[in-house]
Design an enzyme around this catalytic site. Structure first.
Site, PDB file in Angstrom:
ATOM      1  CB  THR A 190      -0.857   0.016   1.300  1.00 54.59           C
ATOM      2  OG1 THR A 190      -1.459  -1.247   1.485  1.00 54.59           O
ATOM      3  CG2 THR A 190      -1.926   1.080   1.254  1.00 54.59           C
ATOM      4  NE  ARG A 218      -8.787  -8.058   0.915  1.00 49.13           N
ATOM      5  CZ  ARG A 218      -7.746  -7.270   1.123  1.00 49.13           C
ATOM      6  NH1 ARG A 218      -7.218  -6.588   0.123  1.00 49.13           N
ATOM      7  NH2 ARG A 218      -7.231  -7.144   2.325  1.00 49.13           N
ATOM      8  N   GLY A 220      -9.967  -4.156   0.842  1.00 50.46           N
ATOM      9  CA  GLY A 220      -9.308  -4.073   2.146  1.00 50.46           C
ATOM     10  C   GLY A 220      -9.626  -2.779   2.872  1.00 50.46           C
ATOM     11  CG  ASP A 221      -6.601  -1.237   5.554  1.00 49.64           C
ATOM     12  OD1 ASP A 221      -6.147  -2.021   4.701  1.00 49.64           O
ATOM     13  OD2 ASP A 221      -5.884  -0.421   6.152  1.00 49.64           O
ATOM     14  CB  THR A 241       0.633  -0.235   4.876  1.00 46.95           C
ATOM     15  OG1 THR A 241       1.026  -1.346   4.057  1.00 46.95           O
ATOM     16  CG2 THR A 241       1.762   0.089   5.847  1.00 46.95           C
ATOM     17  N   GLY A 242      -1.023  -2.982   5.697  1.00 42.46           N
ATOM     18  CA  GLY A 242      -0.905  -4.287   6.343  1.00 42.46           C
ATOM     19  C   GLY A 242      -2.052  -5.203   5.989  1.00 42.46           C
ATOM     20  N   GLY A 244      -5.360  -5.971   5.642  1.00 44.47           N
ATOM     21  CA  GLY A 244      -6.528  -5.098   5.631  1.00 44.47           C
ATOM     22  C   GLY A 244      -7.663  -5.537   6.523  1.00 44.47           C
TER      23      GLY A 244
END
Length: 323
Positions: A190, A218, A220-221, A241-242, A244
């Site tokens: 990210t 899908r 993510g965050d 970042t990571g 999500g």
């Protein structure tokens, strides 16, 4: 307390994960650091010329989106269907206005699309074809799928399909890994930026190409305000970042702000608790960059490394990858 007026700070990240130094070539490391530095300089130019924090985070992220090295924009990873689906969000700490796009496939700079949603629509998040239709009306730059094609990214998709994209972690639960297989480890990809401008206003922004081999639409965050991105002048600006799914469940970006607002945590205390205790106890890997209204900043992560950098009114650009 020293006034932050006429002072600026810009912090950026380019993703976290198992960035193992032994598996990174000297040339590739230098290439990453060079793009990070250019990103900082581009964002700083906005701030130095009395531009807004919002414009600074957009400028910094566009540099990373235009590089094939980072999982955003041109460097976005491939979905299971062999497409590039991108997400981005931005938030203005002065007004609490925010904008986001998700699952867009033709927009050259998703971060600019998110900003256009914030500035010119009455909504916060637009998705897929509807998002593209709206930002096209605003004059957003579009590209053909060939622009996003990168041979290394395509090989990562093939490898992920061979290995199955859902990894069982040691707890036995399905752990969805965001990013790509690279340099002998998984990189959670990210890009993001947080800024404080000379008027004392904060902004945060995040952009991603999602997860290699992702299926079923899908998301993510990254495009979710409060999970991957949050900014509020009274507390802080955050870009995450990571993994999500963990950042969504824990509303990580807003959680940092809430700990500062309701428990009077410092920025450093809030980030340490969320990243190194709360997420770690859930086996959630990741990191974040954050900046408070006084100009204090943190770059916190619980992985081997995080592509990151910072520049301030008083200090030259500094870029790093490892702990």
């Amino acid at each position: 307390m020293e006034s932050t007026k006429n002072k600026y700070v810009l912090v950026i990240h380019g993703g976290v994960g198992t960035i193992i130094k032994e598996n990174m070539s000297t040339e590739k490391e230098a290439a990453y650091l060079e793009v990070l530095k250019i990103s900082l300089l581009e964002g700083e130019k906005v701030l130095r010329n009395k531009g807004t924090a919002i414009k600074a985070v957009e400028a910094a992220i566009k540099i990373m989106e235009d590089s094939p090295l980072f999982n955003a924009g041109k460097g976005s990873v491939f979905t299971n269907e062999g497409k590039n689906e991108m997400d981005a969000s931005v938030m203005d700490g002065a007004t609490l206005n925010a904008g986001a796009v998700a699952s867009v496939t033709h927009i050259k700079n998703p971060i600019s699309a998110a900003l256009q949603v914030m500035q010119y629509s009455s909504h916060i998040m637009l998705v897929g074809e509807g998002a593209e239709k709206f930002v096209k009306q605003q004059g957003c730059d579009f590209e053909e799928p060939s622009y996003f094609y990168d041979e290394e990214r395509f090989q990562q998709l093939k490898e992920a399909k061979q290995n199955n994209e859902v990894i069982l972690d040691h707890t036995g639960e399905n752990k969805v890994l965001e990013g790509n297989i690279e340099n002998g480890g998984r990189k959670l990809g990210t890009v993001g930026a947080v800024a404080l401008d000379d008027q004392g206003n904060l902004a945060a922004a995040t952009s991603t190409g999602g997860m290699t081999n992702k299926q079923f639409g899908r998301i993510g965050d990254t495009p979710i305000i409060g999970a991957g991105t949050y900014a509020n002048n009274t507390t802080c600006a955050v870009s995450c970042t990571g993994h999500g799914e963990y950042f969504i469940k824990n509303v990580v970006a807003y959680d940092i702000s809430a700990l500062m607002e309701y428990k009077q945590y410092t920025l450093k205390e809030a980030a340490a608790y969320v990243i190194h205790e709360k997420l770690k106890h859930q086996n959630g890997e990741g990191g974040l960059i954050a900046l408070d209204k006084k100009g204090n900043y943190i770059m916190s992560f619980n992985t081997e490394g995080m592509y990151r950098g910072v520049v301030t009114t008083d200090n030259k650009p500094k870029v790093e990858i490892y702990k």
